[in-house]
Design a protein around this motif. Sequence first.
Motif, mmCIF file in Angstrom:
data_model
loop_
_atom_site.group_PDB
_atom_site.id
_atom_site.type_symbol
_atom_site.label_atom_id
_atom_site.label_comp_id
_atom_site.label_asym_id
_atom_site.label_seq_id
_atom_site.Cartn_x
_atom_site.Cartn_y
_atom_site.Cartn_z
ATOM 1 N N SER A 20 0.835 -1.209 0.000
ATOM 2 C CA SER A 20 0.000 0.000 0.000
ATOM 3 C C SER A 20 0.864 1.251 0.000
ATOM 4 N N SER A 21 1.965 1.214 0.710
ATOM 5 C CA SER A 21 2.873 2.359 0.743
ATOM 6 C C SER A 21 3.483 2.618 -0.631
ATOM 7 N N ALA A 23 2.206 1.802 -3.474
ATOM 8 C CA ALA A 23 1.127 2.246 -4.359
ATOM 9 C C ALA A 23 0.909 3.756 -4.232
ATOM 10 N N LEU A 24 1.227 4.332 -3.078
ATOM 11 C CA LEU A 24 1.114 5.790 -2.903
ATOM 12 C C LEU A 24 2.017 6.538 -3.884
ATOM 13 N N LEU A 25 3.111 5.892 -4.292
ATOM 14 C CA LEU A 25 4.058 6.499 -5.232
ATOM 15 C C LEU A 25 3.679 6.245 -6.691
ATOM 16 N N ASP A 26 2.542 5.607 -6.915
ATOM 17 C CA ASP A 26 2.098 5.232 -8.261
ATOM 18 C C ASP A 26 2.989 4.184 -8.897
ATOM 19 N N TRP A 45 7.854 -4.193 -7.602
ATOM 20 C CA TRP A 45 7.170 -2.962 -8.004
ATOM 21 C C TRP A 45 8.101 -2.149 -8.899
ATOM 22 N N CYS A 47 8.464 1.645 -11.516
ATOM 23 C CA CYS A 47 7.963 2.857 -12.147
ATOM 24 C C CYS A 47 7.642 2.486 -13.599
#
Length: 136
Positions: A20-21, A23-26, A45, A47
């Motif tokens: 979830s953390s 995902a905050l950064l897209d 994950w 970019c």
Amino acid sequence: MILRIDHVGLVTADLAAAASSLALLDLKHTYADDVPAYGVATSFWQCPGDTTSIELVAPARPDAAVHGHLARLGPGLNHVAFEVDDIDADLAALQDRGAILVDETPCQGGRPGLRVAFAHLGPATGLLVELVDYGR
């Protein structure tokens, strides 16, 4: 020979909360798997448009390799992974240069076809590195 930085590994006790953390950064979730050799669950994950990943690593069983890190330091940076072209030769070269091997021989990693091995570079950096070889 080191080809590139493949990923940065973050250890966490709670894979879902850490995801979830990120995902905050897209960042986009690209892959997840268990790695039995180390007793961990992983989640990768990225970019968009970048091949370098952030890997979340969480214990999946009581003897997981990351329990010591979590007990001593809590969640956070665990390792930097470098893609290499010949993991056996590069692991031997690291040892010859004074690195402290965690793995004497490569293990199956958290992605299909991936072989990995860990080594400590020593007290000057405190850095744990992972060599990754996709066998390309």
